[in-house]
Design an enzyme around this catalytic site. Structure first.
Site, PDB file in Angstrom:
ATOM      1  N   PRO A   2      62.608  49.547  98.156  1.00 19.10           N
ATOM      2  CA  PRO A   2      61.599  48.976  97.101  1.00 19.10           C
ATOM      3  C   PRO A   2      62.018  47.278  96.666  1.00 19.10           C
ATOM      4  CG  PRO A   2      61.339  50.555  96.706  1.00 19.10           C
ATOM      5  CD  PRO A   2      62.235  51.176  97.500  1.00 19.10           C
ATOM      6  N   GLU A   3      61.980  46.771  97.490  1.00 21.46           N
ATOM      7  CA  GLU A   3      62.784  45.184  96.097  1.00 21.46           C
ATOM      8  C   GLU A   3      61.358  44.591  95.750  1.00 21.46           C
ATOM      9  OE1 GLU A   3      65.853  42.956  97.561  1.00 21.46           O
ATOM     10  OE2 GLU A   3      66.388  44.943  98.032  1.00 21.46           O
ATOM     11  N   ARG A 112      64.369  60.992  96.079  1.00 23.09           N
ATOM     12  CA  ARG A 112      65.350  61.114  95.568  1.00 23.09           C
ATOM     13  C   ARG A 112      65.596  61.022  93.713  1.00 23.09           C
ATOM     14  NH1 ARG A 112      69.495  56.944  99.283  1.00 23.09           N
ATOM     15  NH2 ARG A 112      67.570  57.583 100.970  1.00 23.09           N
ATOM     16  N   ARG A 155      78.730  32.608  83.382  1.00 25.77           N
ATOM     17  CA  ARG A 155      79.324  34.503  83.637  1.00 25.77           C
ATOM     18  C   ARG A 155      80.179  33.596  84.725  1.00 25.77           C
ATOM     19  NH1 ARG A 155      74.821  38.461  82.611  1.00 25.77           N
ATOM     20  NH2 ARG A 155      76.193  39.260  83.203  1.00 25.77           N
TER      21      ARG A 155
END
Length: 274
Positions: A2-3, A112, A155
């Site tokens: 799931p995103e 999980r 970054r």
DNA sequence: TTAAATTCCTGTAAGC
DNA sequence: TGCTTACAGGAATTTA
């Protein structure tokens, strides 16, 4: 897994059924799935509360309760948040059950156990470090290429690492990070500060497109993901690079490369992505 | 502060 | 056939 598109699908599907409902109880079969507060305080804080509204933030499902607190569900890798008639046969790996006042019940199932349940105010959960200070929503019109560029150009980590960082941009995971990089024709292992404004602009559009198309297709069911009704999504059939290592690039036909970035399998085209 | 590595978890599939 | 091992990954935690 799931995103953002998968979490959006579950949230939007459940909203018309859950808003106005009262959580009549809380049966924790695996109490440590609750990460805040204690399982006892969580159950007591949820019981009898009415769900006033529902929203999504990044990969988090937020249930706004009449107590002013949020019941927060994060599905992790294999979590399922389902709405079923009370008494429906129970599946394996069922960790929490919330009877409702309409004869149905909410069920949290997670093979999980990477997912989590939280209860508290937004500021409390962030202060207690139970939720990160999430970055902007990538499909929000207020998220601009300029904003994205400012976050990336300071970054040096690989682009992919930062796309997966929920504090940089919220809701992106391994599938849509790879899809967006391909669509934007950018290598996922480029140090983020080497991307031009133009490339970041393409990436912002690619993210928006990849996520919106996936929402329209009710998400990707690569392995365990199922919606609130237990049904699979369709987007897995439309993915251009994720899960296609070694197969021909849809654009140039050369085999797609597989590398590891941020501890994740990463698929891209060495010719099309620079 | 940043970045990389480690950890948690179990079903699935590959390899011997 | 049956066993062992590697792999999948979101994000908190640890290490450098």
């Amino acid at each position: 897994m799931p995103e953002l598109p998968e979490v959006e699908t579950v949230t939007a599907d459940l909203r018309p059924h859950l808003v106005g409902r009262v959580l009549a109880g809380c049966d924790l079969r695996f109490p440590s799935i609750v990460r805040h507060p204690s399982p006892e305080a969580f159950a007591a804080g949820v019981r009898g509360r009415r769900i006033e509204s529902m929203s999504r933030r990044g990969k988090y499902i937020l249930h706004h309760l009449d107590s002013g607190e949020l019941l927060v569900v994060h599905l992790g890798m294999t979590g399922q948040w389902r709405y079923v008639p009370a008494g429906t046969e129970e599946p394996t790996h069922l960790h929490a059950v919330f009877p409702l006042d309409d004869g149905f019940e909410l069920r949290y199932r997670d093979v999980r156990r990477f997912g989590r349940l939280l209860l508290g105010t937004d500021s409390e959960l962030v202060a207690e470090r139970k939720m990160p200070r999430l970055g902007p929503e990538p499909i929000d019109s207020t998220f601009t290429a300029g904003d994205f560029y400012r976050r990336l150009h300071v970054r040096r980590a690989p682009l992919k690492t930062l796309l997966l960082d929920q504090m940089v941009v919220a809701g992106v995971g391994n599938i849509y990070a790879d899809e967006a990089c391909f669509r934007a024709r950018v290598r996922p292992d480029r140090p983020a500060n080497t991307l031009s404004r133009q490339a970041v602009g393409r990436l912002r559009e690619a993210l928006d497109h990849s996520l919106r198309v996936a929402i329209a297709n009710r998400g990707s069911s690569v392995a365990d993901y199922r919606d609130a009704w237990g049904e699979a999504g369709r987007q897995q059939e439309e993915l251009l690079v994720y899960g296609r290592a070694g197969q021909p690039c849809v654009r140039c036909g050369r085999p797609l490369a597989l590398v590891r970035l941020a501890g994740r399998s990463t698929v891209f085209c060495r010719r099309c992505q620079r």
